[in-house]
Scaffold this active site. Structure first.
Site, PDB file in Angstrom:
ATOM      1  CG  ASP A  60      -2.203   1.200   1.627  1.00 18.02           C
ATOM      2  OD1 ASP A  60      -2.010   2.023   0.772  1.00 18.02           O
ATOM      3  OD2 ASP A  60      -3.132   0.755   1.865  1.00 18.02           O
ATOM      4  CB  SER A  86      -8.853   5.507 -11.041  1.00  9.23           C
ATOM      5  OG  SER A  86      -9.633   4.419 -11.905  1.00  9.23           O
ATOM      6  CB  THR A 131      -7.053  13.367 -13.960  1.00  6.96           C
ATOM      7  OG1 THR A 131      -7.910  13.483 -14.493  1.00  6.96           O
ATOM      8  CG2 THR A 131      -7.210  13.906 -13.069  1.00  6.96           C
ATOM      9  CG  ASP A 132      -8.891  15.478 -19.025  1.00  7.76           C
ATOM     10  OD1 ASP A 132      -9.355  15.306 -17.687  1.00  7.76           O
ATOM     11  OD2 ASP A 132      -9.609  15.825 -19.757  1.00  7.76           O
ATOM     12  CD  GLU A 133     -12.269  12.996 -15.089  1.00  9.95           C
ATOM     13  OE1 GLU A 133     -12.832  13.389 -13.267  1.00  9.95           O
ATOM     14  OE2 GLU A 133     -12.018  12.297 -15.392  1.00  9.95           O
ATOM     15  CE1 TYR A 157      -9.078   9.699  -9.825  1.00 14.22           C
ATOM     16  CE2 TYR A 157     -10.121  10.628 -11.770  1.00 14.22           C
ATOM     17  CZ  TYR A 157      -9.287  10.237 -11.091  1.00 14.22           C
ATOM     18  OH  TYR A 157      -8.360   9.867 -12.391  1.00 14.22           O
ATOM     19  CE  LYS A 161      -4.891  11.164  -9.818  1.00 17.80           C
ATOM     20  NZ  LYS A 161      -3.982  10.476 -10.449  1.00 17.80           N
ATOM     21  CE  LYS A 196     -12.639   4.496 -14.220  1.00 20.04           C
ATOM     22  NZ  LYS A 196     -11.262   3.981 -13.522  1.00 20.04           N
ATOM     23  CE1 TYR A 214     -24.357   6.682 -14.702  1.00 19.86           C
ATOM     24  CE2 TYR A 214     -22.160   7.868 -14.571  1.00 19.86           C
ATOM     25  CZ  TYR A 214     -23.052   6.590 -14.025  1.00 19.86           C
ATOM     26  OH  TYR A 214     -22.126   5.934 -14.348  1.00 19.86           O
TER      27      TYR A 214
HETATM   28  P1  NAD Z   1      -7.113   1.817 -12.112  1.00 19.79           P
HETATM   29  O1  NAD Z   1      -8.002   2.089 -11.137  1.00 19.79           O
HETATM   30  O2  NAD Z   1      -7.399   0.616 -13.310  1.00 19.79           O
HETATM   31  O3  NAD Z   1      -5.863   1.303 -11.437  1.00 19.79           O
HETATM   32  C1  NAD Z   1      -5.285   1.300 -10.187  1.00 19.79           C
HETATM   33  C2  NAD Z   1      -4.358   1.054  -9.467  1.00 19.79           C
HETATM   34  O4  NAD Z   1      -3.676   1.356  -8.473  1.00 19.79           O
HETATM   35  C3  NAD Z   1      -4.609  -0.633  -9.495  1.00 19.79           C
HETATM   36  O5  NAD Z   1      -3.761  -1.206  -9.875  1.00 19.79           O
HETATM   37  C4  NAD Z   1      -4.930  -0.209  -7.921  1.00 19.79           C
HETATM   38  O6  NAD Z   1      -4.681  -1.689  -6.945  1.00 19.79           O
HETATM   39  C5  NAD Z   1      -3.400   0.356  -7.498  1.00 19.79           C
HETATM   40  N1  NAD Z   1      -3.872   1.406  -5.968  1.00 19.79           N
HETATM   41  C6  NAD Z   1      -5.343   1.820  -5.384  1.00 19.79           C
HETATM   42  N2  NAD Z   1      -4.685   1.670  -4.480  1.00 19.79           N
HETATM   43  C7  NAD Z   1      -3.571   1.989  -4.191  1.00 19.79           C
HETATM   44  C8  NAD Z   1      -2.779   1.800  -2.888  1.00 19.79           C
HETATM   45  N3  NAD Z   1      -3.172   2.324  -2.057  1.00 19.79           N
HETATM   46  N4  NAD Z   1      -1.693   1.163  -3.351  1.00 19.79           N
HETATM   47  C9  NAD Z   1      -0.830   0.883  -4.071  1.00 19.79           C
HETATM   48  N5  NAD Z   1      -1.662   0.392  -4.416  1.00 19.79           N
HETATM   49  C10 NAD Z   1      -2.832   1.051  -5.115  1.00 19.79           C
HETATM   50  O7  NAD Z   1      -6.587   3.605 -12.805  1.00 19.79           O
HETATM   51  P2  NAD Z   1      -6.098   3.601 -13.691  1.00 19.79           P
HETATM   52  O8  NAD Z   1      -7.670   3.857 -14.929  1.00 19.79           O
HETATM   53  O9  NAD Z   1      -4.939   2.857 -15.175  1.00 19.79           O
HETATM   54  O10 NAD Z   1      -5.442   5.355 -13.727  1.00 19.79           O
HETATM   55  C11 NAD Z   1      -4.022   5.161 -12.965  1.00 19.79           C
HETATM   56  C12 NAD Z   1      -3.983   5.934 -12.998  1.00 19.79           C
HETATM   57  O11 NAD Z   1      -3.931   7.132 -13.768  1.00 19.79           O
HETATM   58  C13 NAD Z   1      -3.858   7.079 -11.944  1.00 19.79           C
HETATM   59  O12 NAD Z   1      -3.575   7.868 -10.815  1.00 19.79           O
HETATM   60  C14 NAD Z   1      -5.314   7.854 -12.276  1.00 19.79           C
HETATM   61  O13 NAD Z   1      -5.997   8.822 -12.208  1.00 19.79           O
HETATM   62  C15 NAD Z   1      -3.876   8.485 -13.466  1.00 19.79           C
HETATM   63  N6  NAD Z   1      -5.144   8.941 -14.936  1.00 19.79           N
HETATM   64  C16 NAD Z   1      -6.700   8.170 -15.271  1.00 19.79           C
HETATM   65  C17 NAD Z   1      -7.149   7.908 -16.796  1.00 19.79           C
HETATM   66  C18 NAD Z   1      -7.980   7.366 -17.307  1.00 19.79           C
HETATM   67  O14 NAD Z   1      -8.780   7.578 -18.257  1.00 19.79           O
HETATM   68  N7  NAD Z   1      -8.291   5.855 -17.005  1.00 19.79           N
HETATM   69  C19 NAD Z   1      -6.555   9.921 -17.334  1.00 19.79           C
HETATM   70  C20 NAD Z   1      -5.973  10.404 -16.447  1.00 19.79           C
HETATM   71  C21 NAD Z   1      -5.093   9.909 -15.164  1.00 19.79           C
HETATM   72  P1  TYD Z   2     -16.281   7.248 -16.847  1.00 20.30           P
HETATM   73  O1  TYD Z   2     -15.590   6.411 -17.984  1.00 20.30           O
HETATM   74  O2  TYD Z   2     -16.624   7.135 -15.684  1.00 20.30           O
HETATM   75  O3  TYD Z   2     -15.178   8.707 -17.338  1.00 20.30           O
HETATM   76  P2  TYD Z   2     -14.735   9.929 -15.864  1.00 20.30           P
HETATM   77  O4  TYD Z   2     -15.881  10.223 -15.657  1.00 20.30           O
HETATM   78  O5  TYD Z   2     -13.763  10.017 -15.538  1.00 20.30           O
HETATM   79  O6  TYD Z   2     -14.767  11.046 -17.029  1.00 20.30           O
HETATM   80  O7  TYD Z   2     -17.571   8.571 -17.736  1.00 20.30           O
HETATM   81  C1  TYD Z   2     -17.568   8.894 -19.151  1.00 20.30           C
HETATM   82  C2  TYD Z   2     -18.757   9.412 -19.190  1.00 20.30           C
HETATM   83  O8  TYD Z   2     -20.097   8.486 -19.008  1.00 20.30           O
HETATM   84  C3  TYD Z   2     -18.835  10.593 -18.284  1.00 20.30           C
HETATM   85  O9  TYD Z   2     -19.355  11.496 -18.801  1.00 20.30           O
HETATM   86  C4  TYD Z   2     -19.468   9.627 -17.316  1.00 20.30           C
HETATM   87  C5  TYD Z   2     -21.067   8.916 -18.448  1.00 20.30           C
HETATM   88  N1  TYD Z   2     -21.392   7.420 -18.035  1.00 20.30           N
HETATM   89  C6  TYD Z   2     -22.484   7.360 -18.223  1.00 20.30           C
HETATM   90  O10 TYD Z   2     -23.289   7.813 -18.740  1.00 20.30           O
HETATM   91  N2  TYD Z   2     -23.056   5.482 -18.140  1.00 20.30           N
HETATM   92  C7  TYD Z   2     -22.190   4.840 -17.147  1.00 20.30           C
HETATM   93  O11 TYD Z   2     -22.245   3.760 -16.599  1.00 20.30           O
HETATM   94  C8  TYD Z   2     -20.920   5.406 -17.175  1.00 20.30           C
HETATM   95  C9  TYD Z   2     -19.740   4.752 -15.956  1.00 20.30           C
HETATM   96  C10 TYD Z   2     -20.376   6.573 -17.285  1.00 20.30           C
END
Ligand code: NAD
Ligand code: TYD
Length: 351
Positions: A60, A86, A131-133, A157, A161, A196, A214
């Site tokens: 962790d 995430s 993230t861009d969020e 979230y 971040k 997602k 949504y």
């Molecule tokens: P994910 O949820 O798929 O994976 C997260 C990983 O972190 C998992 O393997 C989980 O086991 C591990 N983890 C969680 N808590 C932990 C802890 N306390 N200690 C050690 N490991 C831990 O996430 P992702 O989508 O691969 O995102 C990875 C990173 O990129 C994140 O920091 C996220 O904010 C960032 N990011 C994601 C997106 C996206 O679209 N998915 C876009 C921009 C940035």
């Molecule tokens: P998501 O994949 O959760 O990414 P983020 O919220 O980080 O952008 O969602 C992408 C978009 O899709 C977001 O506008 C929320 C929408 N969404 C739905 O409409 N229905 C769903 O079941 C999910 C998971 C997301």
């Protein structure tokens, strides 16, 4: 020789980055530290798990003593930090775990890096994946997020971040820690947890399950192929300027409902159904609380400084992604049933 600690390497983006680094840099030691939460799955790394330059550690990031001992025993000289909670919907239900992992966990890593490197920052790098969020939501259709856009997070979230980004900058400004931050748009591709939008909907279309849209489906997201994100991280980790922030994105905005209709057409076709057969699955549901209207990222800086560009057009990437999920039903079944966690728990308990 470099010893690189990648956190969250068993997750979606992390597993792509670990694979890229293990394959591309045989002279590096890649150490993957992951807690294996519901989102972490070692099956994502099966193809490289036995490689000599790869080590997995279950742990962790909030456990400072453990993190510090990893820095010292494994002589870590670079960190690429992805571990996080995430998913926005989960953050609305349980904000505490987001503050814990994303804020306290990042602080624990920063402090371990700082105290282990002890001012000797030559050849060291702390790379933070964000993230861009953090920039909030765009209300018109013309503006883009740049690196100087003011932070204005809305969800627990994005607030967590944003907070972690501030800590990373504070460690640079206060202690001189060499850091780089990148803020990326929504990723898509293989090995994404099916909570997602894209993997969830591909799976639901296949199984004729409702597609919960949504609100009115009018929210806009900017999508980037996950392997392009991993390649940009690799580039910036090696060539980025210390103390800088870089936006990563492919100028690829999609209104949710348009993306969903495109996914339906692709999945239907790949399954041999008439395109549009599954339109009836679209189900409008109550909107997400605080749902950001539009994300759109300006990655001109990355392009201008390094010539970086996404390798794939979106339609091509989505075709590949649909194909991957349809061909990997077993992976999807394991993650949706939770079996993947039992398997690895048993394996670790036996060791
Ligand atoms: P994910 O949820 O798929 O994976 C997260 C990983 O972190 C998992 O393997 C989980 O086991 C591990 N983890 C969680 N808590 C932990 C802890 N306390 N200690 C050690 N490991 C831990 O996430 P992702 O989508 O691969 O995102 C990875 C990173 O990129 C994140 O920091 C996220 O904010 C960032 N990011 C994601 C997106 C996206 O679209 N998915 C876009 C921009 C940035
Ligand atoms: P998501 O994949 O959760 O990414 P983020 O919220 O980080 O952008 O969602 C992408 C978009 O899709 C977001 O506008 C929320 C929408 N969404 C739905 O409409 N229905 C769903 O079941 C999910 C998971 C997301």
């Amino acid at each position: 020789m470099r010893n690189i600690l990648i956190t969250g390497g068993a997750g979606f983006i992390g597993s792509h980055l670990v694979r890229l680094m293990v394959n591309k840099y045989p002279g590096y030691k890649i150490i993957n530290l992951d807690k294996l939460t519901y989102a972490g799955n070692l099956a994502n790394l099966k193809d490289i798990e036995k490689r000599e330059n790869y080590t997995f550690i279950k742990g962790d990031i909030c456990d400072f003593d453990h993190v510090k001992s990893i820095f010292e025993t494994m002589k870590i000289d670079g960190v690429i930090h992805l571990a996080a909670e995430s998913h926005v919907d989960r953050s609305i239900k349980d904000p505490f775990s987001f503050a814990m992992t994303n804020v306290v966990g990042t602080l624990s890593l920063l402090q371990a890096a700082r105290t282990s490197w002890d001012g000797n920052y030559e050849g060291k790098m702390f790379y933070h994946v964000s993230t861009d969020e953090v920039y909030g939501s765009l209300s018109d259709n013309t503006t883009l997020f740049t690196e100087s856009t003011r932070y204005e997070p809305h969800s627990p979230y994005s607030a967590s971040k944003a907070s972690s980004d501030h800590f990373v900058r504070a460690f640079h400004d206060t202690y001189g820690l060499p850091v780089i931050i990148s803020n990326c748009s929504n990723n898509y591709g293989s090995f994404q947890f099916p909570e997602k939008l894209i993997p969830l909907f591909i799976n639901n279309i296949r199984h004729n399950k409702p597609l919960p849209v949504y609100g009115k489906g009018e929210n806009i997201r900017d999508w980037l192929f996950v392997e392009d994100h991993a390649a940009a991280i690799d580039l910036l980790f090696h060539k980025g300027k210390v103390g800088e922030t870089y936006n990563i994105g492919g100028f690829n905005e999609w209104k949710n409902i348009d993306l969903i209709k495109l996914m339906i057409r692709i999945v239907d076709r790949q399954l041999g159904r008439k395109e549009g057969t599954s339109d009836y699955l679209i189900t409008y549901v109550t909107d997400r609380a605080g749902h950001d209207l539009r994300y759109a990222i300006d990655s001109t800086k990355l392009h201008k400084e390094f010539g970086w560009e996404p390798s794939l057009q979106f339609e091509e990437g989505l075709e590949k992604t649909v194909q991957w999920y349809l061909n990997n039903q077993e992976w999807l079944d394991n993650v949706t049933s939770g079996d993947y966690q039992k398997y690895y728990e048993d394996m670790y308990n036996r060791q």
